[in-house]
Design a protein around this motif. Structure first.
Motif, PDB file in Angstrom:
ATOM      1  N   TYR A  89       4.973   3.848   8.109  1.00  0.00           N
ATOM      2  CA  TYR A  89       3.657   3.907   7.468  1.00  0.00           C
ATOM      3  C   TYR A  89       2.942   5.205   7.857  1.00  0.00           C
ATOM      4  N   GLU A  90       3.048   5.572   9.121  1.00  0.00           N
ATOM      5  CA  GLU A  90       2.412   6.806   9.583  1.00  0.00           C
ATOM      6  C   GLU A  90       3.037   8.013   8.893  1.00  0.00           C
ATOM      7  N   ARG A  93       1.653   8.108   5.474  1.00  0.00           N
ATOM      8  CA  ARG A  93       0.244   8.521   5.521  1.00  0.00           C
ATOM      9  C   ARG A  93       0.137  10.032   5.674  1.00  0.00           C
ATOM     10  N   PRO A 189      -0.408  -1.797   7.883  1.00  0.00           N
ATOM     11  CA  PRO A 189      -0.881  -0.506   7.363  1.00  0.00           C
ATOM     12  C   PRO A 189      -2.402  -0.423   7.274  1.00  0.00           C
ATOM     13  N   ASP A 193      -4.573   2.508   8.925  1.00  0.00           N
ATOM     14  CA  ASP A 193      -5.375   3.375   8.065  1.00  0.00           C
ATOM     15  C   ASP A 193      -6.869   3.256   8.327  1.00  0.00           C
ATOM     16  N   ARG A 194      -7.353   2.034   8.540  1.00  0.00           N
ATOM     17  CA  ARG A 194      -8.794   1.798   8.627  1.00  0.00           C
ATOM     18  C   ARG A 194      -9.263   1.380  10.013  1.00  0.00           C
ATOM     19  N   TRP A 251       3.886   0.925   2.605  1.00  0.00           N
ATOM     20  CA  TRP A 251       2.629   1.671   2.723  1.00  0.00           C
ATOM     21  C   TRP A 251       1.965   1.784   1.356  1.00  0.00           C
ATOM     22  N   ARG A 255      -1.627   0.638  -0.273  1.00  0.00           N
ATOM     23  CA  ARG A 255      -2.485   1.542  -1.044  1.00  0.00           C
ATOM     24  C   ARG A 255      -2.754   0.981  -2.441  1.00  0.00           C
ATOM     25  N   LYS A 260      -7.686   4.096  -1.084  1.00  0.00           N
ATOM     26  CA  LYS A 260      -8.087   4.908   0.050  1.00  0.00           C
ATOM     27  C   LYS A 260      -9.466   4.471   0.554  1.00  0.00           C
ATOM     28  N   GLN A 261      -9.659   4.587   1.846  1.00  0.00           N
ATOM     29  CA  GLN A 261     -10.944   4.227   2.425  1.00  0.00           C
ATOM     30  C   GLN A 261     -12.001   5.239   1.989  1.00  0.00           C
TER      31      GLN A 261
END
Length: 263
Positions: A89-90, A93, A189, A193-194, A251, A255, A260-261
């Protein structure tokens, strides 16, 4: 005398991120995006592919020697697999953000989320222990003369007279697999991400499956079919490619569900 105007208390913002609509064909788009990420970081994919392949080799060895513990190890793989995929996942990202690929960064990406990941590990560990214990109880009930050898288990699976054993074993495994899948499909994920807390991430993951049962069921079926196809190759060699491919695609599944945040 006029009454003072009553003011409504401010609405508390939801702790769950908004869920996006998901089309039926979205899982195929996630697979395509995962393939692009795999081509962008082949070295990282090979490393994690080897890790998943070793898990399969150990699983095969356990089935040959201790078949009654097979489901326990499978449940352990369900526990370890999503956290191992966090490195993938990283990698996805970083590819999405235009950052350079770094295997070291993928190996240490979890250290910024120790609290959330630790709580999620405890929840999944509890499910894993219950799953393994349930599998042993089923074996003990149907094979009350002692735990069978591998040949006996294979024979039992294809013996129509043992349909109750097969049905119950499959049903119990399916329940626990569904719980693990629903809890993990986007939660890890999302934490990465968040930096979401484990409870919010787990509830969001379950909400994703409940709200979009069609696409998420298709996604689960694609994961199972691709993994089975990979494991049917000699020495389960297909996992070297399929496992990291699915990791990257997962991932994009996150999404596709949450986007996306906001900045």
């Amino acid at each position: 005398m006029t009454q003072p105007e009553q003011t409504q208390p401010p609405q508390r913002a939801s702790f769950l991120p908004p869920l996006l609509p998901v089309a039926w064909g979205a899982p195929f788009q996630w697979l395509a995006a995962g393939a692009r990420d795999l081509r962008a970081a082949p070295g990282t994919g090979i490393f994690y592919g080897l890790c998943f392949w070793l898990m399969a080799v150990v699983l095969a060895a356990i089935f040959r020697n201790k078949p009654e513990y097979t489901m326990s190890f499978v449940s352990g793989c369900f526990l370890v697999g999503p956290f191992l995929a966090m490195g993938l996942y990283e990698s996805s990202r970083r590819h999405e953000a235009g950052e350079p690929q770094d295997l070291g960064a993928s190996l240490t990406c979890w250290d910024r989320h120790m609290g959330s990941m630790g709580l999620l590990v405890l929840v999944l560990l509890l499910l894993e222990l219950l799953w393994g214990r349930a599998a042993l109880v089923i074996f003990a009930v149907f094979f009350n003369t002692g735990m069978p050898a591998t040949a006996s288990v294979v024979q039992a699976l294809f013996d129509p007279r043992n349909w109750q054993f097969v049905a119950l074993y499959t049903a119990v495994g399916g329940v626990f697999a569904t719980l693990v899948y629903a809890t993990c499909v986007v939660s890890i994920p999302m934490i990465l991400d968040r930096d979401t807390d484990a409870i919010s991430a787990g509830i969001s993951s379950i909400r994703t499956v409940v709200t979009h049962p069609g696409p998420m069921l298709l996604w689960a079926m694609l994961i199972v079919l691709l993994l089975l196809a990979a494991m049917l190759l000699p020495w389960s060699a297909g996992l070297l490619v399929v496992a990291p491919w699915l990791g990257h695609a997962s991932w994009h599944a996150y999404r596709g569900c949450y986007g996306k945040q906001p900045a």
